[in-house]
Every structure is written in structure tokens, then in C-alpha cells.
Design an enzyme around this catalytic site. Sequence first.
Site, short mmCIF file in Angstrom:
data_model
loop_
_atom_site.label_atom_id
_atom_site.label_comp_id
_atom_site.label_asym_id
_atom_site.label_seq_id
_atom_site.Cartn_x
_atom_site.Cartn_y
_atom_site.Cartn_z
N ASP A 80 -14.02 -37.80 24.99
CA ASP A 80 -12.79 -37.27 25.54
C ASP A 80 -11.61 -37.69 24.66
O ASP A 80 -11.19 -38.81 24.72
CB ASP A 80 -12.59 -37.73 26.98
CG ASP A 80 -12.87 -39.23 27.21
OD1 ASP A 80 -13.48 -39.89 26.34
OD2 ASP A 80 -12.48 -39.72 28.27
N GLU A 119 -11.11 -49.85 18.68
CA GLU A 119 -11.96 -48.91 19.41
C GLU A 119 -12.53 -47.84 18.49
O GLU A 119 -13.67 -47.40 18.65
CB GLU A 119 -11.11 -48.27 20.50
CG GLU A 119 -11.79 -47.18 21.30
CD GLU A 119 -10.83 -46.38 22.14
OE1 GLU A 119 -11.28 -45.77 23.12
OE2 GLU A 119 -9.62 -46.36 21.83
#
Length: 516
Positions: A295, A479
Site C-alpha cells: 500500500d 522501512e
Amino acid sequence: MYGFVTPSYTYGQANASPEELYGTLFKDVQNSHIFPDSKTFVDSIPLEDPLLIIERYHREKDGPDFEIAAFVDKYFKLAGHIVSEFQTDTSISTSEHIKRLWSVLTRQPENQERGGSLIPLPFPYVVPGGRFREIYYWDSYFTMLGLRESGRVELIESMINNFAYLIDNFGFIPTANRTYYLSRSQPPFFSLMVRLFSEMEGKKILKRYLPQMQREYDYWMDAGPNPAEPFQPHRRLVHLPDGAVLNRYWDDKATPRPESYREDLEHAEVALHKFKAPADAVFRHIRAAAESGWDFSSRWFEDETDFTSIHTTDILPVDLNCLMYHLEQTLSEAYRLNDALPISKIYEEKAQQRAASIQKYFWDEGKNYYMDYDFKKQNFTKSVTLAGTFPLFFKLASKSNSHYVRGYIRLNFLKSGGLLTTTVRSGQQWDAPNGWAPLQWIAYKGLRNYNFHRTANELSAEWLGLIDKEFKHSGKMLEKYNVSDTNLVAGGGEYEIQEGFGWTNGIYLRMKNRKS
């Protein structure tokens, strides 16, 4: 099994999502732009009984001096970012830094926060970091790979037990232990976690978690009450003309995501103007893409540059179906160990049928690559992505197909810092120029499964080198990374780049120790 009970409250359901619990107050806060990140409010903890807060809000909100930001500040405690106060030491190695980080990222069992969205878990667990203050489903498998390298077997067991607890209580593993995630899951890696633990503790582990693996399988394979026609979907299941079934991503709600409420409303408004797309359909596609973990990505778009052309629930994803194949294989073995041979045989046949369907529906002979399949159009999607490496990871590709996939990796994905996620620059975070740790590992292990050691070692060297470079520069484990220009940080997405970071740490340690 766990000796742990979630308490209930007089004000309503303990697991009510924030938009259900706070109603108008929730909508007004999320539309007010007082927080740059919509996740901030849904993770906040009320300082008084939610019913009293709601009553006071309705009594005060129309007053001449009322300020919603001041009201929220008075009645809610906001959660901080994880790792933000941790002092890093860039003179030590990246591996040593990660080992120090495990304790920072570990959360202990907690009690239900009165009116908060966190679902309490009975055992310690590792969170990703940054704005992600809860245990995330698919992240955790890759985190566990690093925990194993650090000798933290007890923490791996605790996290698997937490996921078993969630399955026992909710029938599936939600995206994370938040009430607003209780309508969707994430890529089903639970059987891989169980396999990983069994490699350390023996085959008895497969038998121990058989009930939870079976229940997760039933969740993903819910076929509905009525016989289905070919290409007819029901929730996460799609029936195919040859009698086979494959899976898609889905969400049981068709409303804006509470943690991205304002953003979803804006996307739906644009989609209505551009395509006359109903808002509930747009919300469902967005939520399904969130369940995928990607996403967001051009992978889910009709027009690779236009978010509002999202059509996730029309797509059969190759990676999801490879994961379901692994779950079927693992169930077959677990039942065999339990001396339930007829049931074992059923799941062995299901796995074989899915393997044939993966080849039939995902191998594009025109491109010579594994592609997602649009079952509405009954054709491949246009997006070439690293999801096409999952058949190598699960040893589902033929030798000739594996050579083609390796060629794609070398020619289209491999850059100076590792592998691109897709070949498209859409501005979304799961697209070029970004690279993500879990996909580096899937491709790396897939290459090694087919003895493409030179390419795997190149990938490993580039990826580990980029992480080392960033750590020495900033002291951070991120991340995601910009693998095309290693002097720039990754971009895109609905929030700023996060640090911590669970799966990056895990893959770094595993790849570092397994690269030769």
C-alpha cells in the site's frame, strides 16, 4: 490455551473501531487536518470514559471559542514514535546496532487501554518501529528471521503464540493488533512462521499450531453459501472455469480506512469525478490493497500513474497464491504427522492443483514472467513486479521459467542498491525507485533455490551495502530504501519514511549470515 482474557466495558464493545466508538467526533478530528498523519488520532488513548468525552464534545463543539485541537489535547494522550529517543552509535557494526534495537522494539503484554484501539496480546512481541507501534502480520515473519540469527527463539515463540491467540479470538490474523484492522488480514505468512519455528524445535511444532493454520485457511477459503459460476468471487476466493480456486485480497468493509480517513475520502471524490466510480467500490479496492501489504503500488492500478484507477479486488495476485500453496502443503504435512492421512491427502491434492493453477494463470508466455491475473478481464495485468519472484521462493517454477525470471531480475530490477519493487515511477512507495527488505529476501532465496548464486550474491552485496551506508550516515535502519540512487532517501506513500525497522533488521541479519 493462553490464560488471558480481554476485558469488556460498560461503554460498549471493547473491540470497537475508533470511527464506531467516537462517531461524529472521529470524523470531525480526521477532517480537521490537525494531524498530518491520520493514524495519530486512531492510536490515541482517551484520558476519560469515551462516553463522557463524546457527551462533552457535543455540548461544547458549537461554542464560539471552541477549538478541536485543544479539545483533543485535553482529552486524549497521543502515542509517540518508537526509536525516536534511542541514541545510536554509528561506530559499531550494523549487526550490533540491530541486536541492541531488539529490546527497543519489543513490547510486553499489555492490558486493554480504556477506549484505545490497541488489542492487548498475552506475550511479548516486536513492532516495526516509527508510527507502527503494534505487531504487524507479514512484517513479523521477516523480523523472526533476524531474531533467529540473534538467538531470540523465545521471542519468536511468543510472537507466534500471539498470532495463534488472534486466530483463536477473531478467526484470522488482522493486519495488526488494532481494532480498526479487524476487517482485513495481510499476506498469510503464518505457516512460514510455524515452519521456521519447527526448524528449531522439531516437527511437533506443525502439530501444535495445526488448529490455527486450519482456521486461517478456512478464513481465506470462505466460498460462501451458494455454488459459484466461473470467475465468480466471494470475499477472498475466486472460482475458475476448470474447477480450481485462487485467492485475491479483500476487506469486509467498504468505508474509508480509519487510519487514512481523510485521504480515502479525497481519493473517492476524485474517482467519482473521473470514472463515475462508486465510493464504496473505491474504498474496498483501497482496503484490499492495504491487506496486500503493498500500500500502495501501480500494481493495483488500471492506469499505472493514477491512484484513483485502483481495482485491487479484480486481481488474482501471484504472491498471495504462492503463500496459499505453502499453507496447503504445511497443512498436509501437519495432518500426516497427526495420523490423519485422508485429510493429509486432500491438502496434498489442493496444493498440487494450486501449483498447476499458478502456472496456468500467472505465467505470461508473451512476457516470459509471472504476472498478476485480472479475472474480470480474464487477462494478465500490465504491471511487472517483484511479486513474480515468489514462485522461485516456493520452488514452483520450472527450470526454464526460472531462467527467464532471473533475466528479469538482472535486466529490470537490479540496481546499485538492490532490487526495485516495480519498474514504474508512480510516486507510490511500492514502486520504483524504492526497494523493500521482504522482497529482497524473497528474490534472493528464490535465486539460490535455483542455483543462481552469482546473481543472488550481487543482490545481497548491493542491498547490504546500501543499509550499511545509510546506517553509517544517519544511524538509522529504514522501512524502505531508494535502490536506484543510493544518495537519496526513499519517497512516496501516505506518511514520512519510518525508522526502526523490524523487517529491515531481520533480513539484514539473515542475509548477512547466509550470503555465501
